[in-house]
Every structure is written in structure tokens, then in C-alpha cells.
Scaffold this motif. Structure first.
Motif, PDB file in Angstrom:
ATOM      1  N   ARG A 125      33.510  51.823  42.465  1.00 60.12           N
ATOM      2  CA  ARG A 125      33.920  50.945  42.317  1.00 60.12           C
ATOM      3  C   ARG A 125      35.054  50.127  41.643  1.00 60.12           C
ATOM      4  O   ARG A 125      35.254  51.345  40.900  1.00 60.12           O
ATOM      5  CB  ARG A 125      32.711  50.077  42.224  1.00 60.12           C
ATOM      6  N   HIS A 126      35.357  49.380  42.015  1.00 60.25           N
ATOM      7  CA  HIS A 126      36.514  48.243  41.269  1.00 60.25           C
ATOM      8  C   HIS A 126      37.002  47.298  40.786  1.00 60.25           C
ATOM      9  O   HIS A 126      36.636  47.220  41.728  1.00 60.25           O
ATOM     10  CB  HIS A 126      38.651  49.295  41.572  1.00 60.25           C
ATOM     11  N   ALA A 127      36.568  46.880  40.414  1.00 65.04           N
ATOM     12  CA  ALA A 127      36.945  45.511  39.844  1.00 65.04           C
ATOM     13  C   ALA A 127      38.888  45.148  39.773  1.00 65.04           C
ATOM     14  O   ALA A 127      39.571  45.798  38.959  1.00 65.04           O
ATOM     15  CB  ALA A 127      36.156  45.060  39.072  1.00 65.04           C
ATOM     16  N   ASP A 128      39.099  44.245  40.481  1.00 67.65           N
ATOM     17  CA  ASP A 128      40.025  43.790  40.485  1.00 67.65           C
ATOM     18  C   ASP A 128      40.311  42.715  40.439  1.00 67.65           C
ATOM     19  O   ASP A 128      39.644  41.855  39.245  1.00 67.65           O
ATOM     20  CB  ASP A 128      40.822  43.739  42.087  1.00 67.65           C
ATOM     21  N   GLU A 129      41.877  42.364  39.842  1.00 67.09           N
ATOM     22  CA  GLU A 129      43.059  41.039  38.435  1.00 67.09           C
ATOM     23  C   GLU A 129      41.938  40.016  39.272  1.00 67.09           C
ATOM     24  O   GLU A 129      42.022  38.300  38.519  1.00 67.09           O
ATOM     25  CB  GLU A 129      43.881  41.136  38.763  1.00 67.09           C
ATOM     26  N   GLU A 130      41.519  39.740  40.529  1.00 69.64           N
ATOM     27  CA  GLU A 130      41.677  38.522  41.363  1.00 69.64           C
ATOM     28  C   GLU A 130      40.341  37.766  41.529  1.00 69.64           C
ATOM     29  O   GLU A 130      39.547  37.141  41.898  1.00 69.64           O
ATOM     30  CB  GLU A 130      42.135  38.338  42.753  1.00 69.64           C
ATOM     31  N   GLY A 131      39.317  38.549  40.697  1.00 70.60           N
ATOM     32  CA  GLY A 131      37.954  38.982  40.695  1.00 70.60           C
ATOM     33  C   GLY A 131      36.895  39.625  41.444  1.00 70.60           C
ATOM     34  O   GLY A 131      35.663  39.708  41.783  1.00 70.60           O
ATOM     35  N   GLY A 132      37.570  40.315  42.848  1.00 70.14           N
ATOM     36  CA  GLY A 132      36.482  41.335  43.756  1.00 70.14           C
ATOM     37  C   GLY A 132      36.102  41.971  43.487  1.00 70.14           C
ATOM     38  O   GLY A 132      37.007  42.711  42.363  1.00 70.14           O
ATOM     39  N   LEU A 133      35.750  42.328  44.143  1.00 66.49           N
ATOM     40  CA  LEU A 133      35.043  44.477  44.091  1.00 66.49           C
ATOM     41  C   LEU A 133      35.430  45.867  44.969  1.00 66.49           C
ATOM     42  O   LEU A 133      35.140  44.342  46.181  1.00 66.49           O
ATOM     43  CB  LEU A 133      33.905  43.735  44.272  1.00 66.49           C
ATOM     44  N   TRP A 134      35.881  46.449  44.551  1.00 65.87           N
ATOM     45  CA  TRP A 134      36.244  47.493  45.398  1.00 65.87           C
ATOM     46  C   TRP A 134      35.364  48.588  45.906  1.00 65.87           C
ATOM     47  O   TRP A 134      35.023  48.772  44.800  1.00 65.87           O
ATOM     48  CB  TRP A 134      37.798  48.318  45.125  1.00 65.87           C
ATOM     49  N   TYR A 135      34.816  48.378  46.787  1.00 68.35           N
ATOM     50  CA  TYR A 135      33.498  50.183  46.954  1.00 68.35           C
ATOM     51  C   TYR A 135      34.448  51.050  47.583  1.00 68.35           C
ATOM     52  O   TYR A 135      34.860  50.998  49.253  1.00 68.35           O
ATOM     53  CB  TYR A 135      32.950  49.856  48.016  1.00 68.35           C
TER      54      TYR A 135
END
Length: 139
Positions: A29-39
Motif C-alpha cells: 500500500r502507498h498513500a499519495d500526496e492527494e490523500g489517495g491510497l494505492w494498493y
């Protein structure tokens, strides 16, 4: 079949073979600068970790999913870059957490709010910031 169609078919076949023949899978998982989450789900191939499934849950609660079945659209696409967990800002997660955003069958708009709330609750609990019900999310 022209060259572009042939290349697209080869790319799809490569990712499909990786996904269907994988004996080992890792999830991050990764949290991006815009508040989104990447899985992402990755499988090893020739000494590299190749992304076979990728989901972005935006801060607005929109879910974008990419795999060999859906390589790209107007919002983005499956990365073609191998990942390095030692270098990339990724957090290892259990397969079950990944499956919350990547169900076996497509369930898009009817459950997006529930998926978003479930994931945000998990993240807040993990960070020690959970204080009760998240309330309603505006669509």
C-alpha cells in the motif's frame, strides 16, 4: 493485426500469464500526496517484482483498478515498472487487505462507499487514530 494491436496483445498475454501462473504474491500500500491510497499486487519474474494488479482509491472515494483485464483508461493504467520495496515508499500489507479493494468479482459503484470507509477505518486503527464511526461520506 497491425503492430500496435500485436504489441497490445503481447503485453496483455505477459501480464495474464504472470497473474494466472503466480505461485507467490506480495501486496503493498502507498498513500499519495492527494490523500489517495494505492494498493498493488506483485509477483516475482526473473528477479524483479512485477505489478499484476493495481488499485487506486482516491481521496474522493473513487476506485480505479488495473490488471491484464483492464490495462488502462482515462484515469491511468497498470504500471510497467518493476518495484523495489527497499527503494519505493511502499508498506507491505496482508493479502486480505488488498482483497478489500480487489474483490474477486467487480463490485463498483454499489460498494465504493463501504469499501472506502472500511479501508479508512483500517488505516485509522493502524495509526491509532480511530475514535468511532466515520459517519457519512458525500457521493
Amino acid at each position: 493485426m497491425d503492430d500496435l494491436e500485436r504489441i497490445a496483445a503481447e503485453i496483455t498475454a505477459y501480464y495474464r500469464a504472470l497473474d494466472e501462473c503466480a505461485t507467490q504474491r506480495h501486496h503493498f500500500r502507498h498513500a499519495d500526496e492527494e490523500g489517495g491510497l494505492w494498493y498493488i499486487e506483485v509477483v516475482p519474474d526473473r528477479g524483479k517484482l512485477i505489478v499484476t494488479k493495481q488499485a487506486e482509491l482516491t481521496a474522493a472515494g473513487r476506485l480505479h483498478r488495473y490488471s491484464w483485464e483492464h490495462l488502462e483508461d482515462e484515469h491511468g493504467g497498470l504500471t510497467d515498472q518493476a518495484i523495489d520495496p527497499g527503494q519505493d515508499p511502499l508498506e507491505a500489507i496482508p493479502a486480505e487487505e488488498f482483497q478489500h479493494v480487489w474483490p474477486r468479482r467487480a463490485v463498483w459503484t454499489t460498494t465504493l462507499e463501504a469499501v472506502f470507509l472500511s479501508i479508512m477505518r483500517s488505516v485509522l486503527i493502524e495509526q491509532g487514530a480511530w475514535a468511532g464511526d466515520l459517519g457519512q461520506v458525500d457521493a
